[in-house]
Design a protein around this motif. Structure first.
Motif, PDB file in Angstrom:
ATOM      1  N   LEU A  67      -2.359  12.271  -2.494  1.00 31.07           N
ATOM      2  CA  LEU A  67      -2.159  11.327  -1.399  1.00 31.07           C
ATOM      3  C   LEU A  67      -1.580  10.019  -1.923  1.00 31.07           C
ATOM      4  CD1 LEU A  67      -5.055  11.155   1.177  1.00 31.07           C
ATOM      5  CD2 LEU A  67      -2.635  11.584   1.550  1.00 31.07           C
ATOM      6  N   ARG A  68      -2.108   9.604  -3.048  1.00 33.32           N
ATOM      7  CA  ARG A  68      -1.644   8.365  -3.622  1.00 33.32           C
ATOM      8  C   ARG A  68      -0.168   8.449  -3.982  1.00 33.32           C
ATOM      9  NH1 ARG A  68      -4.570   6.716  -8.138  1.00 33.32           N
ATOM     10  NH2 ARG A  68      -3.829   4.831  -9.167  1.00 33.32           N
ATOM     11  N   THR A 113       6.044   4.829   1.267  1.00 28.90           N
ATOM     12  CA  THR A 113       6.174   3.409   1.575  1.00 28.90           C
ATOM     13  C   THR A 113       7.411   2.829   0.908  1.00 28.90           C
ATOM     14  OG1 THR A 113       4.708   2.807  -0.239  1.00 28.90           O
ATOM     15  CG2 THR A 113       3.720   3.032   1.914  1.00 28.90           C
ATOM     16  N   GLU A 154      -1.669  -1.023  -2.894  1.00 32.76           N
ATOM     17  CA  GLU A 154      -1.791  -0.843  -4.340  1.00 32.76           C
ATOM     18  C   GLU A 154      -1.502  -2.141  -5.081  1.00 32.76           C
ATOM     19  OE1 GLU A 154      -1.705   2.523  -5.920  1.00 32.76           O
ATOM     20  OE2 GLU A 154      -1.727   3.684  -4.073  1.00 32.76           O
ATOM     21  N   GLN A 198       5.935   6.031   7.244  1.00 30.61           N
ATOM     22  CA  GLN A 198       4.500   5.969   7.409  1.00 30.61           C
ATOM     23  C   GLN A 198       3.859   7.308   7.152  1.00 30.61           C
ATOM     24  OE1 GLN A 198       3.104   3.183   7.420  1.00 30.61           O
ATOM     25  NE2 GLN A 198       5.114   2.234   7.591  1.00 30.61           N
ATOM     26  N   LEU A 199       2.604   7.263   6.790  1.00 28.33           N
ATOM     27  CA  LEU A 199       1.858   8.465   6.453  1.00 28.33           C
ATOM     28  C   LEU A 199       0.831   8.728   7.550  1.00 28.33           C
ATOM     29  CD1 LEU A 199       0.165   8.929   2.943  1.00 28.33           C
ATOM     30  CD2 LEU A 199      -0.644   9.950   5.053  1.00 28.33           C
ATOM     31  N   SER A 206       1.843   8.493  -0.808  1.00 27.83           N
ATOM     32  CA  SER A 206       1.861   7.184  -0.170  1.00 27.83           C
ATOM     33  C   SER A 206       2.851   6.251  -0.853  1.00 27.83           C
ATOM     34  CB  SER A 206       0.458   6.582  -0.213  1.00 27.83           C
ATOM     35  OG  SER A 206       0.516   5.203   0.026  1.00 27.83           O
ATOM     36  N   LYS A 207       2.839   6.247  -2.155  1.00 28.78           N
ATOM     37  CA  LYS A 207       3.762   5.374  -2.885  1.00 28.78           C
ATOM     38  C   LYS A 207       5.208   5.677  -2.538  1.00 28.78           C
ATOM     39  CE  LYS A 207       1.183   4.136  -7.039  1.00 28.78           C
ATOM     40  NZ  LYS A 207       0.892   4.553  -8.434  1.00 28.78           N
ATOM     41  N   TYR A 260       3.550  -4.368   9.086  1.00 30.18           N
ATOM     42  CA  TYR A 260       3.392  -3.138   9.855  1.00 30.18           C
ATOM     43  C   TYR A 260       2.426  -3.343  11.021  1.00 30.18           C
ATOM     44  CZ  TYR A 260       2.544   1.710  11.015  1.00 30.18           C
ATOM     45  OH  TYR A 260       2.437   2.892  11.691  1.00 30.18           O
ATOM     46  N   ARG A 264       3.583  -6.034   3.294  1.00 32.48           N
ATOM     47  CA  ARG A 264       4.109  -4.866   3.989  1.00 32.48           C
ATOM     48  C   ARG A 264       3.143  -4.406   5.071  1.00 32.48           C
ATOM     49  NH1 ARG A 264       2.804   0.224   3.311  1.00 32.48           N
ATOM     50  NH2 ARG A 264       1.786  -0.085   1.320  1.00 32.48           N
ATOM     51  N   PHE A 283      -9.736   6.173  -5.558  1.00 28.32           N
ATOM     52  CA  PHE A 283      -9.605   7.612  -5.572  1.00 28.32           C
ATOM     53  C   PHE A 283     -10.490   8.305  -6.570  1.00 28.32           C
ATOM     54  CE2 PHE A 283      -5.566   6.790  -3.352  1.00 28.32           C
ATOM     55  CZ  PHE A 283      -6.087   7.226  -2.162  1.00 28.32           C
ATOM     56  N   LEU A 297      -4.219   9.038  12.873  1.00 24.69           N
ATOM     57  CA  LEU A 297      -4.672   8.223  11.770  1.00 24.69           C
ATOM     58  C   LEU A 297      -3.479   7.895  10.875  1.00 24.69           C
ATOM     59  CD1 LEU A 297      -7.697   9.316   9.515  1.00 24.69           C
ATOM     60  CD2 LEU A 297      -5.816   7.916   8.746  1.00 24.69           C
ATOM     61  N   VAL A 298      -3.108   6.656  10.846  1.00 21.67           N
ATOM     62  CA  VAL A 298      -2.010   6.238   9.967  1.00 21.67           C
ATOM     63  C   VAL A 298      -2.616   5.579   8.737  1.00 21.67           C
ATOM     64  CG1 VAL A 298       0.025   4.794   9.726  1.00 21.67           C
ATOM     65  CG2 VAL A 298      -0.478   5.901  11.908  1.00 21.67           C
ATOM     66  N   LEU A 299      -2.347   6.164   7.599  1.00 24.11           N
ATOM     67  CA  LEU A 299      -3.001   5.713   6.374  1.00 24.11           C
ATOM     68  C   LEU A 299      -2.134   4.694   5.643  1.00 24.11           C
ATOM     69  CD1 LEU A 299      -5.507   6.229   4.617  1.00 24.11           C
ATOM     70  CD2 LEU A 299      -4.170   7.921   3.364  1.00 24.11           C
ATOM     71  N   LEU A 300      -2.683   3.527   5.413  1.00 25.00           N
ATOM     72  CA  LEU A 300      -1.946   2.503   4.683  1.00 25.00           C
ATOM     73  C   LEU A 300      -2.704   2.175   3.406  1.00 25.00           C
ATOM     74  CD1 LEU A 300      -1.165   0.124   7.687  1.00 25.00           C
ATOM     75  CD2 LEU A 300       0.310   1.886   6.728  1.00 25.00           C
ATOM     76  N   LEU A 301      -2.115   2.489   2.292  1.00 30.12           N
ATOM     77  CA  LEU A 301      -2.755   2.226   1.012  1.00 30.12           C
ATOM     78  C   LEU A 301      -2.158   0.970   0.402  1.00 30.12           C
ATOM     79  CD1 LEU A 301      -4.459   4.595   1.122  1.00 30.12           C
ATOM     80  CD2 LEU A 301      -2.974   5.789  -0.483  1.00 30.12           C
TER      81      LEU A 301
END
Lengths: 363, 363
Positions: free
Chosen positions: B89-90, B97, A109, B102-103, B93-94, A120, A116, A80, A103-107
């Motif tokens: 976003l971060r 999840t 970390e 889902q995002l 997202s945290k 998914y 996970r 980021f 658009l499904v955003l998977l971050l």
DNA sequence: GCACGGGGAGAGAGCGCTCTGGCATCAGGA
DNA sequence: TCCTGATGCCAGAGCGCTCTCTCCCCGTGC
């Protein structure tokens, strides 16, 4: 407020239009094989009722989701800080929405996030995945392969899947690096240093290779491994100046670390570009244009790469629509296609975009 | 490869465990009211088969999606130059999840995208929405309200929905601005200029208000409206220097424009902070730390704001789970809750986080 | 004039899941 | 001993949609 009126169903539309559910469905999905007057009636009913198909019901039977996961593995906080991913996301988003995909955003970390995400993807929630910033030891490719989800990678993966190679989009890192270093040499610099990225990523390794292609027999002290961050760039620059105070040029593996290097150079009283010429890589606007002096850098069309990834993936998903190949998926001008035809669909395994040198003030 | 083995169904799990589908379902969904031996048998079957529930089938009956849309309206290209959104976003997202949500990312680039997003939200694909960077004339709130999707806004919206106000999370822009300007005054500066953001966004307007709270009777020539970008900051700074060459401090409405201002100041030979003290707003790391000199700025915990937005939204979605209120949703220490109890769920309509001044070298 | 073919429409089966009854089974009280 | 009330499980309906299968109707050819 929390309970809105129940949404109209296809049944309701059919009733209002005086047709069967099947006919209404046909019209909603394109209207092939339905005669004009009925089509019009159904369309009218759809508008009047404000009908929107229930995606869950549709997915249940079609097994398609019209959704694509974007997986960004971000072991450090790097993602980021770097506008790089943001730009790719933008390209991806444009292409996906143009094809009515979500658009499904998977971050990712932490370590358990891999599991996970794997779960998914295996869960069949999305039709495909776009995966970024893999390191060599990343467990994700294994999970993905196991999940059997069509995937396109951002950046050349450092491994093979034994089926003609994973599909990916990348820029020509090695050639870009060569161009940059040649430019420095052309400026009369002979003691050119290189601040690398994390060498477990192919982009960093390829740029180092390009550097070496031009600077054969380089003093190893002129190469410092770094991590693509400004702070890392600073530290690397200090180390380089300590080791070889006589260096007269630096090729940094990305703009962020170049920015860090510039700061250290200024701090140590070296003029840029007079004493030390500096070139970065990426040309991410907010960084490269805002440094002092503005950064000469290797440009890659990041947004276009994102768009290309999405297009490639959607093409692969469309195999039911009948054999799309790289040729009609992507405009082939200016880009190189690698390892064509090895994998089952005859799609390219890699698409590599060219880079260009953007001259600003630093070199 | 494109055809993987069919995924196991709940039916298969039930058969293997020797129970009915209903019992298997109960176990998968928590296992209440099922005795231990059966629970264990079902769990075992799930593991052995690698069963993952089909979300589409589940959504079809539960009408929940465990997905939240994040809508980012980006009329200009600004969003991606600014790490601000990335950080939010971060945080989002945290939090999502952590609650198995889902995002779904929806980027608005052009005018017709509004309609597309409105349609998507109305389509009931997601349980709720998080919406960012609204301008006053934005058609989106209307579309959202019409779609009846629970929503939390990022940044105080400039309008009311007539039901106790839209729910939002923001930082205390006005107070942050006051703190910044007071700091400049405390440094002995009396000719303090302000580079604003786009005043059709409440964050920019609130910061201007805070500036005015301290600088009463300020020379209007010391205020220039800008747009939160580095280039805008440069231009604004030039204008300010032309109008009032004697200015001795600048409060920029965000770090990006402050960075632009710093560059112009250097170009014009003004020393920072000796001749002109500069303060920014946001404290986005890569920008504020990398300027020359490093930027004194007003810090807001951007990631935490994102997290809070998500938590607030999930809380509202959980009304079936029984009346969560702001108290247990968010740690109330250090934050201000605005307009509590007006809306139906007794949730706060606004949560405002405090800001802190981060001193670096520029002021 | 009649058989035949083809295209357009409807009926109905299910996709995989949740959840509501309803039926056992067992404990406890009369 | 019998009845009552939980408790634990199963059977089955149905979420909204797609898609195959079938039927009908009309046009054509001999």
């Amino acid at each position: 407020m929390s309970d809105t009126a129940p949404r109209p169903t296809l049944e309701a539309v059919a009733a209002r239009a005086g047709v069967s559910r099947a006919t209404a469905s046909r019209v909603v999905n394109g209207g092939d094989g339905v005669r004009e007057p009925l089509v019009a009636r159904v369309r009218k009913a759809v508008d009047e009722l404000g009908y929107v198909p229930n995606q869950a019901a549709r997915s249940l039977v079609t097994r398609r989701h019209d959704a694509v996961a974007v997986v960004i593995a971000e072991p450090e906080t790097r993602v980021f800080a770097d506008p790089f991913f943001a730009l790719q996301l933008r390209g991806i988003s444009k292409e996906l929405t143009a094809h009515d995909n979500q658009l499904v955003l998977l971050l990712i970390e932490g370590r358990d996030d891999h599991a996970r995400v794997g779960r998914y993807l295996a869960g069949g929630h999305v039709d495909g995945a776009l995966v970024f910033s893999l390191h060599l030891d990343d467990p994700l490719p294994g999970l993905i392969q196991h999940a059997g989800v069509p995937t396109v990678f951002g950046g050349r993966p450092g491994w093979s899947d034994g089926k003609g190679g994973p599909v990916y989009v990348d820029c020509d890192n090695r050639d870009g690096a060569r161009t940059a270093v040649r430019h420095l040499v052309g400026l009369g610099r002979s003691r050119v240093a290189h601040i690398t990225g994390p060498l477990d990523q192919t982009s960093a390794a390829d740029r180092l290779d390009g550097f070496r292609d031009v600077m054969t027999d380089v003093d190893p002290r002129l190469i410092v491994e770094s991590d693509f961050t400004p702070a890392g760039g600073e530290q690397a620059m200090r180390e380089l100046l300590d080791r070889r105070p006589d260096l007269d040029a630096v090729f940094a593996a990305n703009d962020l670390s170049a920015a860090g290097a510039l700061r250290v150079l200024r701090e140590r009283g070296r003029r840029v570009p007079e004493d030390v010429a500096v070139i970065g890589f990426d040309d991410v606007g907010p960084v490269a244009e805002q440094t002092d002096p503005p950064l000469t850098t290797v440009r890659q069309d990041i947004e276009e790469m994102g768009r290309l990834m999405a297009r490639l993936l959607l093409g692969r998903l469309d195999h039911r629509g009948g054999g799309e190949t790289a040729g009609n998926l992507v405009s082939t001008e200016n880009l190189r296609i690698v390892g064509t035809g090895e994998n089952s669909e005859g799609a390219p395994s890699g698409v590599v975009l060219p880079t260009t040198l953007v001259r600003r003030a630093s070199a």
